[in-house]
Design a protein around this motif. Structure first.
Motif, PDB file in Angstrom:
ATOM      1  N   ALA A 279      -1.940  -0.996  -3.165  1.00 30.57           N
ATOM      2  CA  ALA A 279      -0.858  -1.984  -3.201  1.00 30.57           C
ATOM      3  C   ALA A 279      -1.150  -3.053  -4.249  1.00 30.57           C
ATOM      4  O   ALA A 279      -1.008  -4.249  -4.013  1.00 30.57           O
ATOM      5  CB  ALA A 279      -0.665  -2.627  -1.828  1.00 30.57           C
ATOM      6  N   ALA A 280      -1.555  -2.617  -5.428  1.00 32.98           N
ATOM      7  CA  ALA A 280      -1.977  -3.527  -6.489  1.00 32.98           C
ATOM      8  C   ALA A 280      -0.827  -3.830  -7.436  1.00 32.98           C
ATOM      9  O   ALA A 280       0.052  -2.991  -7.656  1.00 32.98           O
ATOM     10  CB  ALA A 280      -3.134  -2.905  -7.270  1.00 32.98           C
ATOM     11  N   PRO A 281      -0.829  -5.007  -8.047  1.00 29.53           N
ATOM     12  CA  PRO A 281       0.231  -5.342  -8.997  1.00 29.53           C
ATOM     13  C   PRO A 281       0.051  -4.622 -10.323  1.00 29.53           C
ATOM     14  O   PRO A 281      -1.063  -4.445 -10.811  1.00 29.53           O
ATOM     15  CB  PRO A 281       0.067  -6.858  -9.174  1.00 29.53           C
ATOM     16  N   GLY A 282       1.189  -4.234 -10.910  1.00 29.27           N
ATOM     17  CA  GLY A 282       1.183  -3.660 -12.244  1.00 29.27           C
ATOM     18  C   GLY A 282       2.030  -4.466 -13.202  1.00 29.27           C
ATOM     19  O   GLY A 282       1.824  -4.434 -14.408  1.00 29.27           O
ATOM     20  N   VAL A 283       2.989  -5.222 -12.657  1.00 26.50           N
ATOM     21  CA  VAL A 283       3.859  -6.068 -13.477  1.00 26.50           C
ATOM     22  C   VAL A 283       3.271  -7.469 -13.538  1.00 26.50           C
ATOM     23  O   VAL A 283       2.367  -7.821 -12.777  1.00 26.50           O
ATOM     24  CB  VAL A 283       5.298  -6.112 -12.912  1.00 26.50           C
ATOM     25  N   ASP A 284       3.786  -8.300 -14.440  1.00 22.12           N
ATOM     26  CA  ASP A 284       3.285  -9.667 -14.576  1.00 22.12           C
ATOM     27  C   ASP A 284       3.645 -10.490 -13.341  1.00 22.12           C
ATOM     28  O   ASP A 284       4.514 -10.131 -12.548  1.00 22.12           O
ATOM     29  CB  ASP A 284       3.848 -10.316 -15.839  1.00 22.12           C
ATOM     30  N   GLY A 285       2.955 -11.638 -13.197  1.00 23.69           N
ATOM     31  CA  GLY A 285       3.081 -12.439 -11.987  1.00 23.69           C
ATOM     32  C   GLY A 285       4.479 -12.936 -11.700  1.00 23.69           C
ATOM     33  O   GLY A 285       4.946 -12.864 -10.560  1.00 23.69           O
ATOM     34  N   THR A 396       4.562   2.395 -11.433  1.00 22.85           N
ATOM     35  CA  THR A 396       5.038   2.827 -12.751  1.00 22.85           C
ATOM     36  C   THR A 396       4.376   1.999 -13.850  1.00 22.85           C
ATOM     37  O   THR A 396       3.953   2.538 -14.882  1.00 22.85           O
ATOM     38  CB  THR A 396       6.566   2.698 -12.838  1.00 22.85           C
ATOM     39  N   ALA A 397       4.266   0.689 -13.627  1.00 14.37           N
ATOM     40  CA  ALA A 397       3.648  -0.188 -14.621  1.00 14.37           C
ATOM     41  C   ALA A 397       2.159   0.096 -14.771  1.00 14.37           C
ATOM     42  O   ALA A 397       1.614   0.052 -15.886  1.00 14.37           O
ATOM     43  CB  ALA A 397       3.881  -1.651 -14.234  1.00 14.37           C
ATOM     44  N   ILE A 410      -1.565   8.681  -9.271  1.00 17.03           N
ATOM     45  CA  ILE A 410      -0.622   7.638  -8.854  1.00 17.03           C
ATOM     46  C   ILE A 410       0.224   8.194  -7.721  1.00 17.03           C
ATOM     47  O   ILE A 410       0.903   9.217  -7.887  1.00 17.03           O
ATOM     48  CB  ILE A 410       0.292   7.208 -10.022  1.00 17.03           C
ATOM     49  N   ARG A 411       0.198   7.516  -6.554  1.00 15.24           N
ATOM     50  CA  ARG A 411       0.928   8.046  -5.399  1.00 15.24           C
ATOM     51  C   ARG A 411       1.693   6.941  -4.670  1.00 15.24           C
ATOM     52  O   ARG A 411       1.109   5.936  -4.256  1.00 15.24           O
ATOM     53  CB  ARG A 411      -0.052   8.691  -4.408  1.00 15.24           C
ATOM     54  N   GLU A 412       2.997   7.138  -4.516  1.00 16.97           N
ATOM     55  CA  GLU A 412       3.793   6.289  -3.638  1.00 16.97           C
ATOM     56  C   GLU A 412       3.933   7.007  -2.307  1.00 16.97           C
ATOM     57  O   GLU A 412       4.434   8.141  -2.253  1.00 16.97           O
ATOM     58  CB  GLU A 412       5.161   6.005  -4.231  1.00 16.97           C
TER      59      GLU A 412
END
Length: 457
Positions: A279-285, A396-397, A410-412
C-alpha cells in the motif's frame, strides 16, 4: 501510519457546507454505548459551543474522530465525519440526557447519552485469531542500536530461525504516525504476523519501534520522512554488522509511508537485496492527498458536486503551502483562503498544520525520484478498496517509475483495504471491527515472494 493520519486529516477537512445551529446548551462531554451482540461499544463525545465535536471510542482505539453537532429546540443531531454514522436524539428537560438512536451501515441502535461518566470497566480482549502465540520455533532477541545521523537510540525485536546462520533478513518499516514494532493498530499486529510467518520459513526479521514509542528515543517536532529514512539506514547497518546475518541478503518491507521509505534506502544503497511495498505511494504527495480525500468522500456517500468542491478547497490549501516556502507568508495565504471559504474554527488549526515540516515534505514528495534508481527486485501490492493510497493509480505509478531492467511484481488485490484486510467499504471504521489482521492471500503473497527472493543466491 502517517498516511493513515493523512486520511483522518483529509476526512476532518470535510467541514459542513451549511453552518451548524448553536450548541451551547449541549456543550461538554457526553457518555454512552452502542449495544452489540458482543460487548457494548463505549462512546465519549466532546461537544463545543461552535458546533464542532469529537468522538472517542476507547475499545476500538479511536480518539478525537471529528463530528458535527447541532441543536434545534430539543432535537440533537451528531454526525461522524470520518465515516457514514450519526446520532439523533432528544434532549431531556433537565439537560442531563439525550435519548435517541445511533445509525450506521444500515443498522439502528438505541443509545442514550448522559453527562455522567461510567465507572471504569475491565477491557475485553479483542478477538485476533491470526495473532501468533508462543511457543515459537525460533529465537527472538531484543536489540537496540544508535542512529548516527540523529544520535537517537532505536529498539526492536530480531527474530532468527534455528541454527547459526548467516540468515537472509527483512527489515520491516512501519506506516505513518508513531507506531510500535508490531505496527499495532486497533488491536491488530500485522508486523508480528509477517515476522512470525517469515521466520518460520528461514528468513530473519527485524521490526523496530518508531521514534518516541516503546524503547526508542523521542525525535523532534521537525522530523520528516527523510529523518525516518535515516532510522532505517541505521537498521540496515546494524544488521550488516552481525555475524548471524548475511549482508548480501538484506531486504526491506515497508507499509504505506514505510513503502515510500524503502525505495529511498534502496536508491542510495545498491546492496539492498529486495523490496516489498505494501500500500505504498507512487504518485506525488499533493496528488495522493487529493485522491485520498476524493476516495473517502465518495465511499461515505457524499454527492459528487460536494466532492468536487472539497477537492478544490484542499487543492487551494496545498498550493498555498507548496508555492510559498516562507512559513509566515504561507500561513497568511491559508488564513485568507479559510476566511473566503468560511472554514469553521474546529478545523482551522488542522489546516494551519500544513506548514509544518512533515506536511511540507509529504506534499512535495515524489516517489519516482527514488523508484527510478531502484535495482533490487520489487513486489508492490495494494488493495482495490484502499481509500488512503488508492491502488490502481499508485501501483501504475510505481511500475512506470521503476527502471525497465528492474524485476517487478505488481499486484492489485481485490476487496482489500489499506491494511490489506478483506473489507466491504475500505473505510477506517472497519479496521478494528474485522477480526482479520491481514488477508491470508496477501500474507501468502508477501511471504512466498520474500522467501523466494531472500534465499536465492
Amino acid at each position: 501510519m502517517r498516511f493513515l493520519h493523512c486520511a483522518a486529516f483529509a476526512a476532518a477537512l470535510l467541514f459542513p457546507i451549511v453552518a451548524q445551529a448553536q450548541t451551547a446548551p449541549i456543550a461538554g462531554d457526553w457518555y454512552g454505548a452502542i449495544p452489540t451482540m458482543g460487548a457494548p461499544i463505549p462512546l465519549i463525545i466532546h461537544i463545543k459551543a461552535d458546533g464542532s465535536a469529537a468522538l472517542d471510542s476507547p475499545s476500538q482505539g479511536a480518539k478525537g474522530l471529528p463530528m458535527t453537532a447541532s441543536l434545534k429546540d430539543k432535537d440533537v443531531a451528531l454526525a461522524l465525519i470520518v465515516a457514514p454514522a450519526r446520532f439523533e436524539g432528544v434532549l431531556s428537560a433537565d439537560g442531563k440526557a439525550v435519548a435517541g438512536k445511533w445509525l450506521q451501515s444500515g443498522a439502528t441502535f438505541a443509545v442514550t447519552l448522559t453527562r455522567d461518566a461510567p465507572a471504569p470497566a475491565t477491557p475485553s480482549k479483542l478477538n485476533r485469531p491470526q495473532e501468533p502465540k508462543p511457543p515459537f520455533p525460533y529465537r527472538a532477541e531484543e536489540v537496540a542500536y544508535v542512529n548516527p545521523a540523529s544520535s537517537l537510540k532505536l529498539a526492536g525485536t530480531l527474530t532468527l530461525p534455528p541454527g547459526p546462520g548467516p540468515f537472509p533478513v527483512a527489515l520491516l518499516i512501519t506506516g505513518s504516525g508513531a507506531q510500535d514494532r508490531d505496527e499495532t493498530i486497533f488491536g491488530h499486529k500485522p508486523f508480528l504476523l509477517i515476522a512470525d510467518a517469515l521466520t518460520r520459513k528461514g528468513v530473519a526479521v527485524l521490526r523496530v519501534d518508531d521514534r518516541g514509542v516503546g524503547g526508542s528515543d523521542h525525535g523532534r517536532a521537525t522530523d520528516t520522512t527523510a529523518d525516518y529514512a535515516t532510522d532505517v539506514a541505521a537498521g540496515v547497518a546494524f544488521l550488516r554488522a552481525r555475524k548471524d546475518i548475511d549482508p548480501a541478503r538484506i531486504g526491506l518491507i515497508g507499509h504505506s509511508e514505510g513503502g515510500a521509505i524503502a525505495p529511498m534506502i534502496a536508491a542510495r544503497d545498491p546492496k539492498i537485496a529486495f523490496l516489498v511495498l505494501m500500500a505504498a505511494p507512487g504518485v506525488d504527495g499533493k496528488t495522493l492527498l487529493l485522491a485520498q480525500g476524493r476516495a473517502l468522500e465518495t465511499a461515505m456517500g457524499m454527492p459528487a458536486d460536494q466532492v468536487d468542491m472539497m477537492e478544490q478547497r484542499r487543492a487551494g490549501w496545498y498550493d498555498a503551502v507548496l508555492t510559498e516556502p516562507d512559513d509566515a507568508k504561507a500561513k497568511a495565504r491559508l488564513e485568507a483562503i479559510m476566511d473566503q471559504q468560511g472554514a469553521p474554527p474546529a478545523i482551522r488549526d488542522q489546516i494551519r498544520d500544513l506548514v509544518r515540516p512533515w506536511w511540507r515534505y509529504t506534499l512535495a514528495f515524489k516517489p519516482a525520484d527514488y523508484l527510478k534508481s531502484v535495482k533490487a527486485p520489487v513486489l508492490a501490492i495494494g488493495g482495490s478498496r484502499d481509500l488512503q493510497v488508492p491502488a490502481a493509480a499508485n501501483l501504475t505509478a510505481i511500475k512506470a517509475a521503476l527502471p525497465p531492467s528492474t524485476e517487478a511484481t505488481i499486484r492489485e488485490l481485490p476487496d482489500l483495504n489499506h491494511l490489506l484486510q478483506t473489507t466491504h467499504t475500505g473505510l477506517v471504521n472497519e479496521y478494528g471491527r474485522t477480526e482479520e489482521t491481514m488477508s491470508p492471500i496477501a500474507l501468502a503473497l508477501i511471504v512466498d515472494w520474500t522467501v523466494a527472493h531472500a534465499t536465492r543466491k
